[in-house]
Design a protein around this motif. Structure first.
Motif, PDB file in Angstrom:
ATOM      1  N   ILE A 269      45.760  33.865  27.105  1.00  9.48           N
ATOM      2  CA  ILE A 269      46.010  35.114  27.434  1.00  9.48           C
ATOM      3  C   ILE A 269      45.531  35.703  28.828  1.00  9.48           C
ATOM      4  CG2 ILE A 269      45.667  37.533  26.726  1.00  9.48           C
ATOM      5  CD1 ILE A 269      47.186  35.992  24.828  1.00  9.48           C
ATOM      6  N   MET A 270      44.044  35.513  29.151  1.00  4.80           N
ATOM      7  CA  MET A 270      43.658  35.843  30.582  1.00  4.80           C
ATOM      8  C   MET A 270      42.148  35.377  30.380  1.00  4.80           C
ATOM      9  SD  MET A 270      42.884  39.909  29.541  1.00  4.80           S
ATOM     10  CE  MET A 270      42.320  40.399  31.371  1.00  4.80           C
ATOM     11  N   ASP A 271      41.682  35.345  31.889  1.00  6.36           N
ATOM     12  CA  ASP A 271      40.069  35.170  31.883  1.00  6.36           C
ATOM     13  C   ASP A 271      39.332  36.430  31.422  1.00  6.36           C
ATOM     14  OD1 ASP A 271      40.585  32.724  32.988  1.00  6.36           O
ATOM     15  OD2 ASP A 271      40.545  33.374  35.261  1.00  6.36           O
ATOM     16  N   ALA A 272      38.429  36.066  30.718  1.00  6.96           N
ATOM     17  CA  ALA A 272      37.396  37.072  30.189  1.00  6.96           C
ATOM     18  C   ALA A 272      36.830  37.966  31.399  1.00  6.96           C
ATOM     19  CB  ALA A 272      36.375  36.494  29.337  1.00  6.96           C
ATOM     20  N   SER A 273      36.690  37.176  32.536  1.00  5.78           N
ATOM     21  CA  SER A 273      36.157  37.908  33.480  1.00  5.78           C
ATOM     22  C   SER A 273      37.041  38.810  34.372  1.00  5.78           C
ATOM     23  CB  SER A 273      35.480  36.877  34.617  1.00  5.78           C
ATOM     24  OG  SER A 273      36.479  36.107  34.998  1.00  5.78           O
ATOM     25  N   ASP A 274      38.131  38.625  33.930  1.00  8.20           N
ATOM     26  CA  ASP A 274      39.146  39.682  34.407  1.00  8.20           C
ATOM     27  C   ASP A 274      39.089  41.196  33.651  1.00  8.20           C
ATOM     28  OD1 ASP A 274      39.923  38.172  36.335  1.00  8.20           O
ATOM     29  OD2 ASP A 274      41.708  37.379  35.473  1.00  8.20           O
ATOM     30  N   ILE A 275      38.627  41.295  32.685  1.00 11.78           N
ATOM     31  CA  ILE A 275      38.467  42.341  31.792  1.00 11.78           C
ATOM     32  C   ILE A 275      37.565  43.171  32.584  1.00 11.78           C
ATOM     33  CG2 ILE A 275      37.753  43.428  29.607  1.00 11.78           C
ATOM     34  CD1 ILE A 275      38.284  40.993  28.109  1.00 11.78           C
ATOM     35  N   LEU A 276      37.885  44.564  32.877  1.00 10.69           N
ATOM     36  CA  LEU A 276      37.104  45.357  33.703  1.00 10.69           C
ATOM     37  C   LEU A 276      35.889  45.912  33.000  1.00 10.69           C
ATOM     38  CD1 LEU A 276      36.867  46.933  36.338  1.00 10.69           C
ATOM     39  CD2 LEU A 276      38.391  48.736  35.430  1.00 10.69           C
ATOM     40  N   LEU A 277      36.258  45.990  31.758  1.00 10.01           N
ATOM     41  CA  LEU A 277      34.983  46.645  30.956  1.00 10.01           C
ATOM     42  C   LEU A 277      33.822  45.668  30.770  1.00 10.01           C
ATOM     43  CD1 LEU A 277      34.846  49.650  29.917  1.00 10.01           C
ATOM     44  CD2 LEU A 277      35.360  48.916  27.596  1.00 10.01           C
TER      45      LEU A 277
END
Length: 454
Positions: A269-277
């Protein structure tokens, strides 16, 4: 909305107004019921009661007279905040009058797919994430937010079409008053001890939360936090299809995080570090939201787009701005130590913590293990002294006591350096100085903006 006939000529008592009671009364009146509303507030200072009376609804105000139940009501719609030991509620139970909350009525008239989200923490953030992801690039349908988050479900259920989705945040208080309520997708973010004053025991609190899934079948889905053993055990009693999420272990299905990579059913899905929150708790909220949105067919690209920019729900680890190398966060909703611990866990940078508020008689020693990256504490309110003692015991280098949150902001800035986080996370209710945590958070934001403008 479904024009049901179940309430035609039925005598219904709505106990307690506020937003949910007012709209439940209006909906029942529209459906042909003989509605009586009863509110503790007097009529002259009760504009909601005045409005309902003008629309032809019977109104009884200025108390809760138990003899009112002698009028042979067939249903009682209770404001969720009114406890079950209220004399009116106890009398209704004695008379075997069914008791529901407004979300049950909303479900009965809704045409839309319903996502029901509950849990001790993270409900509002997860609910908002889900709705924003579902609405991303959507042109032919809409995801509505409703329930405990602010807009009564009965309003939204009347507006939403069969093509839409209603994402409901549901409290344990609301779930105690359901009969047929059945979400297509249910979510339980986590379970901790809470609201024991209302439920009496932790077991009763958990049972109320678990009612979310009691009417679900094998055609429905239940998204659960697989990192909590209690939820794994409870899942064995559910009839719905279980969709787990975990931030600590690889799963055969559902959403999980492994080596900073987020997957759903094995798809990246995505890298966790790309989640802004920030924060592990918000990673869990994101995983739950991903589970819901993939079940509803939302694309990976839309999930990525929203989670990369989602800055949080107002007053819940909300990113306010970055100025002179400092990042300011508003977590005024943190009215207990667990919420503040979760907020602090979300940052690896040095933190200047703003905290304090209503004194409920507890100490704050359980915060000490979470204070390791707190370089300074600026404290206010009734608990300032207690929190100062805790901060010093935790080894915080600089501890200041100020009058209020507005005064705390410039002091916190003076104690900070570029690269630091300045975090309002009070660990206390606001009522010693402010009408609500929202007011406290708004004043923090105003003070931050004032600081940046001068």
């Amino acid at each position: 909305m479904k024009e049901i006939t179940a309430y035609t000529n039925k005598k219904v008592l709505v106990l307690g107004l506020a937003k949910s009671g007012v709209n439940a009364a209006k909906l029942l009146h529209h459906l042909g019921a003989f509605v009586t509303v009863n509110d503790f507030k007097g009529f002259d200072e009760n504009p909601e009661a005045q409005e309902l009376l003008e629309s032809g609804i019977k109104v009884v105000t200025g108390g809760h007279p138990v003899e009112l139940l002698d009028e042979d009501f067939e249903l009682l719609v209770k404001n969720p905040g009114i406890m079950y030991n209220n004399p009116m509620v106890e009398r209704a139970i004695e008379r075997n009058i069914p008791i529901v909350t407004e979300v049950e009525l909303a479900y009965q008239v809704a045409e839309s797919t319903i996502v029901g989200i509950t849990g001790t923490n993270g409900k509002t953030t997860t609910t908002t994430m889900v709705a924003e992801i579902l609405n991303e690039n959507s042109t032919d349908k809409k995801a509505y937010v409703a329930g405990n988050i602010g807009t009564p479900a009965s309003i939204v259920a009347q507006a939403a079409t069969a093509n839409d989705v209603i994402v409901m945040e549901l409290s344990s208080f609301q779930l105690m008053g359901i009969q047929t309520f059945r979400p297509k997708i249910g979510v339980i973010t986590n379970l901790y001890e809470a609201h024991i004053d209302y439920h009496g025991t932790r077991e009763e609190y958990v049972a109320a939360k678990w009612r979310l899934t009691e009417n679900q079948t094998s055609e429905d889905y239940l998204v659960l936090n697989w990192d909590q053993q209690e939820l794994r055990e409870l899942s064995q009693t559910a009839k719905a299809q279980i969709i787990p999420f975990s931030r600590t272990q690889k799963l055969e299905k559902g959403a999980y995080c492994l080596n900073n990579h987020i997957y759903y059913d094995g798809d990246f899905i995505m890298d966790a570090s790309d989640i802004l929150l920030p924060g592990t708790h918000n990673l869990e909220n994101a995983l739950a939201a991903i589970g819901v949105c993939r079940l509803l067919g939302q694309s990976i690209e839309n999930i990525q787009a929203v989670l990369k920019r989602f800055s949080g729900v107002k007053h819940r680890t909300q990113f306010v701005k970055e100025w002179n190398g400092r990042k300011f966060y508003n977590d005024s909703k943190a009215t207990n130590t667990l919420a503040t611990k979760n907020a602090l866990k979300g940052f690896s940078e040095p933190v200047v913590l703003l905290a304090g508020g209503l004194d409920r008689g507890n100490d704050f020693d359980d915060l000490i293990p979470s204070m390791k990256q707190v370089k300074a504490a600026v404290l206010f309110g009734e608990t300032a002294g207690k929190m100062a003692a805790m901060a010093k015991q935790a080894g915080v280098e600089q501890v200041k006591v100020v009058q209020n949150v507005e005064a705390a902001v410039p002091v916190a800035y003076d104690l900070s350096a570029a690269g630091d986080v300045i975090l309002l996370s009070p660990a206390c209710a606001s009522w010693d100085q402010y009408r609500s945590f929202e007011v406290r958070g708004d004043l923090f934001i105003e003070a931050v903006n004032h600081l940046a403008e001068n």
